[in-house]
Design a protein around this motif. Structure first.
Motif, PDB file in Angstrom:
ATOM      1  N   ALA A 151      -8.765 -28.098  -5.286  1.00 33.67           N
ATOM      2  CA  ALA A 151     -10.305 -27.285  -5.439  1.00 33.67           C
ATOM      3  C   ALA A 151      -9.920 -26.295  -4.250  1.00 33.67           C
ATOM      4  O   ALA A 151     -10.020 -25.074  -4.533  1.00 33.67           O
ATOM      5  N   ARG A 152      -8.903 -26.445  -3.512  1.00 31.12           N
ATOM      6  CA  ARG A 152      -8.975 -25.483  -2.176  1.00 31.12           C
ATOM      7  C   ARG A 152      -7.546 -24.429  -2.411  1.00 31.12           C
ATOM      8  O   ARG A 152      -7.725 -23.694  -1.902  1.00 31.12           O
ATOM      9  N   ARG A 153      -7.118 -24.674  -3.700  1.00 30.54           N
ATOM     10  CA  ARG A 153      -5.858 -24.007  -3.994  1.00 30.54           C
ATOM     11  C   ARG A 153      -6.244 -23.185  -5.209  1.00 30.54           C
ATOM     12  O   ARG A 153      -5.465 -22.637  -6.076  1.00 30.54           O
ATOM     13  N   LEU A 154      -7.504 -23.161  -5.582  1.00 36.66           N
ATOM     14  CA  LEU A 154      -8.029 -22.347  -6.892  1.00 36.66           C
ATOM     15  C   LEU A 154      -8.106 -20.929  -6.741  1.00 36.66           C
ATOM     16  O   LEU A 154      -8.204 -20.135  -7.789  1.00 36.66           O
ATOM     17  N   GLY A 155      -8.225 -20.559  -5.494  1.00 33.08           N
ATOM     18  CA  GLY A 155      -8.492 -19.124  -5.288  1.00 33.08           C
ATOM     19  C   GLY A 155      -9.812 -18.713  -4.887  1.00 33.08           C
ATOM     20  O   GLY A 155     -10.117 -17.400  -4.892  1.00 33.08           O
ATOM     21  N   VAL A 156     -10.781 -19.716  -4.787  1.00 31.71           N
ATOM     22  CA  VAL A 156     -12.037 -19.356  -4.570  1.00 31.71           C
ATOM     23  C   VAL A 156     -12.415 -20.122  -3.005  1.00 31.71           C
ATOM     24  O   VAL A 156     -11.711 -20.921  -2.732  1.00 31.71           O
ATOM     25  N   ALA A 226      -6.463 -19.230 -11.146  1.00 32.96           N
ATOM     26  CA  ALA A 226      -6.646 -20.773 -11.036  1.00 32.96           C
ATOM     27  C   ALA A 226      -5.792 -21.542 -11.764  1.00 32.96           C
ATOM     28  O   ALA A 226      -5.259 -22.612 -11.458  1.00 32.96           O
ATOM     29  N   ILE A 227      -5.247 -21.189 -13.098  1.00 25.62           N
ATOM     30  CA  ILE A 227      -4.454 -21.964 -13.996  1.00 25.62           C
ATOM     31  C   ILE A 227      -3.172 -21.891 -13.295  1.00 25.62           C
ATOM     32  O   ILE A 227      -2.309 -22.853 -13.068  1.00 25.62           O
ATOM     33  N   MET A 228      -2.709 -20.707 -12.764  1.00 22.35           N
ATOM     34  CA  MET A 228      -1.232 -20.494 -12.362  1.00 22.35           C
ATOM     35  C   MET A 228      -0.998 -21.240 -11.076  1.00 22.35           C
ATOM     36  O   MET A 228      -0.264 -21.960 -10.731  1.00 22.35           O
ATOM     37  N   ASN A 229      -2.182 -21.072 -10.147  1.00 19.79           N
ATOM     38  CA  ASN A 229      -2.303 -21.777  -8.963  1.00 19.79           C
ATOM     39  C   ASN A 229      -2.087 -23.434  -9.335  1.00 19.79           C
ATOM     40  O   ASN A 229      -1.484 -24.288  -8.583  1.00 19.79           O
ATOM     41  N   THR A 230      -3.030 -23.948 -10.387  1.00 24.13           N
ATOM     42  CA  THR A 230      -2.812 -25.312 -10.484  1.00 24.13           C
ATOM     43  C   THR A 230      -1.551 -25.914 -11.271  1.00 24.13           C
ATOM     44  O   THR A 230      -1.075 -26.916 -10.686  1.00 24.13           O
ATOM     45  N   LEU A 231      -0.988 -24.930 -11.964  1.00 25.26           N
ATOM     46  CA  LEU A 231       0.213 -25.490 -12.493  1.00 25.26           C
ATOM     47  C   LEU A 231       1.374 -25.367 -11.244  1.00 25.26           C
ATOM     48  O   LEU A 231       2.333 -26.431 -11.237  1.00 25.26           O
ATOM     49  N   ALA A 232       1.287 -24.362 -10.460  1.00 24.41           N
ATOM     50  CA  ALA A 232       2.458 -24.565  -9.241  1.00 24.41           C
ATOM     51  C   ALA A 232       1.992 -25.439  -8.172  1.00 24.41           C
ATOM     52  O   ALA A 232       2.870 -26.122  -8.024  1.00 24.41           O
ATOM     53  N   PHE A 233       0.816 -25.793  -7.875  1.00 22.00           N
ATOM     54  CA  PHE A 233       0.217 -26.924  -6.941  1.00 22.00           C
ATOM     55  C   PHE A 233       0.842 -28.248  -7.413  1.00 22.00           C
ATOM     56  O   PHE A 233       1.222 -28.882  -6.613  1.00 22.00           O
ATOM     57  N   LEU A 234       0.650 -28.458  -8.684  1.00 26.37           N
ATOM     58  CA  LEU A 234       0.810 -29.737  -9.173  1.00 26.37           C
ATOM     59  C   LEU A 234       2.194 -29.989  -9.491  1.00 26.37           C
ATOM     60  O   LEU A 234       2.660 -31.047 -10.208  1.00 26.37           O
ATOM     61  N   GLY A 235       3.189 -28.950  -9.630  1.00 29.93           N
ATOM     62  CA  GLY A 235       4.499 -29.093  -9.793  1.00 29.93           C
ATOM     63  C   GLY A 235       4.888 -28.874 -10.902  1.00 29.93           C
ATOM     64  O   GLY A 235       6.295 -29.304 -11.456  1.00 29.93           O
ATOM     65  N   LEU A 236       4.077 -28.232 -11.987  1.00 35.32           N
ATOM     66  CA  LEU A 236       4.353 -28.330 -13.554  1.00 35.32           C
ATOM     67  C   LEU A 236       5.238 -27.119 -13.673  1.00 35.32           C
ATOM     68  O   LEU A 236       6.066 -27.124 -14.765  1.00 35.32           O
ATOM     69  N   VAL A 237       5.295 -26.023 -12.752  1.00 36.86           N
ATOM     70  CA  VAL A 237       6.015 -24.917 -13.065  1.00 36.86           C
ATOM     71  C   VAL A 237       6.693 -24.582 -11.735  1.00 36.86           C
ATOM     72  O   VAL A 237       6.469 -25.271 -10.733  1.00 36.86           O
ATOM     73  N   ALA A 243      -1.119 -21.547  -0.980  1.00 36.99           N
ATOM     74  CA  ALA A 243      -1.592 -21.873   0.138  1.00 36.99           C
ATOM     75  C   ALA A 243      -3.102 -22.426   0.111  1.00 36.99           C
ATOM     76  O   ALA A 243      -4.044 -21.679  -0.829  1.00 36.99           O
ATOM     77  N   PRO A 244      -3.554 -23.152   0.763  1.00 33.23           N
ATOM     78  CA  PRO A 244      -5.160 -23.525   0.617  1.00 33.23           C
ATOM     79  C   PRO A 244      -5.853 -22.717   1.253  1.00 33.23           C
ATOM     80  O   PRO A 244      -5.440 -21.789   2.280  1.00 33.23           O
ATOM     81  N   VAL A 245      -7.216 -22.607   0.793  1.00 35.11           N
ATOM     82  CA  VAL A 245      -8.301 -21.422   1.501  1.00 35.11           C
ATOM     83  C   VAL A 245      -8.332 -22.173   2.829  1.00 35.11           C
ATOM     84  O   VAL A 245      -8.570 -23.258   2.918  1.00 35.11           O
ATOM     85  N   PRO A 246      -8.392 -21.243   3.756  1.00 31.92           N
ATOM     86  CA  PRO A 246      -8.326 -21.929   5.428  1.00 31.92           C
ATOM     87  C   PRO A 246      -9.787 -22.267   5.723  1.00 31.92           C
ATOM     88  O   PRO A 246     -10.981 -21.882   4.856  1.00 31.92           O
ATOM     89  N   PHE A 247      -9.988 -23.481   6.200  1.00 30.70           N
ATOM     90  CA  PHE A 247     -11.131 -24.310   6.598  1.00 30.70           C
ATOM     91  C   PHE A 247     -12.265 -23.015   6.960  1.00 30.70           C
ATOM     92  O   PHE A 247     -13.507 -23.436   6.713  1.00 30.70           O
ATOM     93  N   ASP A 248     -11.916 -22.221   8.001  1.00 28.82           N
ATOM     94  CA  ASP A 248     -12.714 -21.389   8.449  1.00 28.82           C
ATOM     95  C   ASP A 248     -13.472 -20.119   7.431  1.00 28.82           C
ATOM     96  O   ASP A 248     -14.175 -19.473   7.906  1.00 28.82           O
ATOM     97  N   GLU A 249     -12.662 -20.419   6.239  1.00 30.42           N
ATOM     98  CA  GLU A 249     -13.179 -19.306   5.299  1.00 30.42           C
ATOM     99  C   GLU A 249     -13.709 -19.946   4.315  1.00 30.42           C
ATOM    100  O   GLU A 249     -14.561 -19.379   3.374  1.00 30.42           O
TER     101      GLU A 249
END
Length: 327
Positions: A151-156, A226-237, A243-249
Motif C-alpha cells: 500500500a505504501r508503494r502505490l504512489g498515494v 500503481a500497477i507499475m509500482n506493484t509489478l516492480a515491488f513484488l519482483g514481477l518486472v 520507495a515507500p511514502v515516508p511516514f511523515d507524509e
C-alpha cells in the motif's frame, strides 16, 4: 439496452520464467469507474509490444470485471458487485454470474489490486487497506505487513482502514433494532464482502485503490503508476524497487462508525464530500423529525450518500490512525 446474454468475461495472464507471486489486477468492478481499465490496457500494450516483460511470477489482468455495468456506463448492472461477493449455486442476477466466474479466479492468486474511482467532485486518491493480523470471526487475516508494505508503494499518501469493523458494527446495531436472528446477522455481514474481502478470505491479501474522481484525467495515470509500482515491488518486472511514502507524509485514517439514514426525510445540512473535516459537535444533518445529527468526535467524513434509502448506510466517520504502518 445491452443484453446480459451477449456478454462475456475476459482475463489475460502473463507468466515469467522465474518463480514469483501470482498477482491479479482489475478494473471496472464498477462499470463507470474506467481509469483502471484504461491503465490496464496501457500496460498490456507495453507487454505485448515487448517494451515490458514479466520476469518472475505471473500477473492476470481483468480490464472489465463487470461488463454489463461497463456497457451501460453505470456503477452496477443489476446490483453492486462489491457487496455479497460469493459464488452462488443459483445465480439470481448478473452480478451473481460475475461472482461465479471471478471468485475462483481470485482464489488462484496471492495478491489483488482493484482499481476504482469516486464520484465526489474533489479529493485526492486513497487506498483502502485491510485489518491487522487476527484470528477473529469477522475478518481473520495474516498478511498485514505485506499488504501495508505494498500500500505504501502505490504512489498515494492517504490510507483508510477499518471497513469491515465499521460496517459490521452498523449491521449489529441494525440487527438489535430489528431483533434479527444470528443467521440473519451472518447473512447481512456477508453483504459487506467485496473483492478485497473475498481475496483475503482465500488466504491472499488485497488493496482497493481509489484513483481519483471518475472523470479526472489524472486518474488513469494514478492507476498506471500503481500497477507499475506493484509489478516492480513484488519482483514481477526487472525494475528498481519503488520507495515507500515516508511516514511523515502519510495520512492514515480508521473508519470508526457508520450512521444510517433512518427515514427518507433525513438530509444533510450541506453537500459533504469524502474526507471533509468535521469537529466534535458539528452538525452533519437533520433527521426527518427535526433532530440534529452531529459528529460525536472530530475526524473526517467518508462516503456520504445523499441518495441512501431508509436503513441504509448514510455516512461514515473516521479518525486518525497513528499506528498505521508501525504495528
Amino acid at each position: 439496452m445491452t443484453s446480459a446474454s451477449t456478454l462475456q468475461f475476459k482475463s489475460v495472464t502473463y507468466t515469467g520464467i522465474k518463480q514469483g507471486p501470482r498477482v491479479i489486477i482489475m478494473g471496472a468492478t464498477h462499470g463507470n469507474e474506467v481509469c483502471g481499465t484504461q491503465a490496464i490496457g496501457r500496460v498490456m500494450a507495453e507487454l505485448d509490444a515487448g517494451r515490458l516483460h514479466i520476469a518472475a511470477g505471473s500477473v492476470t489482468f481483468v480490464p472489465i470485471v463487470n461488463p454489463l455495468a461497463y456497457a451501460q456506463n453505470t456503477r452496477s448492472g443489476d446490483r453492486n458487485l462489491n457487496r455479497d461477493l460469493f459464488p452462488k449455486a443459483d445465480p439470481q442476477d448478473f452480478e451473481d454470474h460475475v461472482a461465479n466466474w471471478l471468485c475462483p479466479l481470485l482464489a488462484q492468486h496471492d495478491v489483488l489490486l482493484d482499481l476504482h474511482s469516486f464520484n465526489a467532485a474533489h479529493g485526492e486518491p486513497f487506498v483502502m487497506v485491510g485489518p491487522v493480523d487476527n484470528d477473529g470471526p469477522l475478518e481473520p487475516f495474516r498478511h498485514m505487513r505485506e499488504e501495508r508494505a505494498l500500500a505504501r508503494r502505490l504512489g498515494v499518501r492517504r490510507f483508510v482502514t477499518g471497513w469491515m469493523a465499521a460496517y459490521g458494527g452498523g449491521v449489529q446495531r441494525r440487527s438489535r433494532a430489528s431483533s434479527s436472528s444470528a443467521a440473519e446477522l451472518e447473512t447481512v455481514l456477508r453483504y459487506g464482502v467485496g473483492t478485497t474481502e473475498y481475496m483475503r478470505s482465500t488466504g491472499g491479501y488485497a488493496l482497493t485503490l481509489e484513483c481519483g474522481q471518475h472523470l479526472d484525467p489524472q486518474a488513469p495515470q494514478v492507476a498506471w503508476r500503481a500497477i507499475m509500482n506493484t509489478l516492480a515491488f513484488l519482483g514481477l518486472v526487472e525494475a528498481p524497487e519503488p520507495a515507500p511514502v515516508p511516514f511523515d507524509e502519510m495520512e492514515a485514517l480508521q473508519m470508526v462508525v457508520v450512521h444510517d439514514k433512518l427515514d427518507a426525510g433525513d438530509r444533510f445540512t450541506r453537500q459533504w464530500a469524502s474526507f471533509d473535516a468535521v469537529n466534535e459537535g458539528e452538525q452533519i444533518g437533520v433527521r426527518a423529525d427535526g433532530t440534529p445529527v452531529v459528529a460525536e468526535f472530530s475526524g473526517r467524513i467518508l462516503f456520504p450518500d445523499t441518495n441512501a434509502g431508509p436503513n441504509q448506510e448514510w455516512y461514515y466517520l473516521t479518525r486518525p490512525n497513528p499506528s498505521f504502518g508501525q504495528e
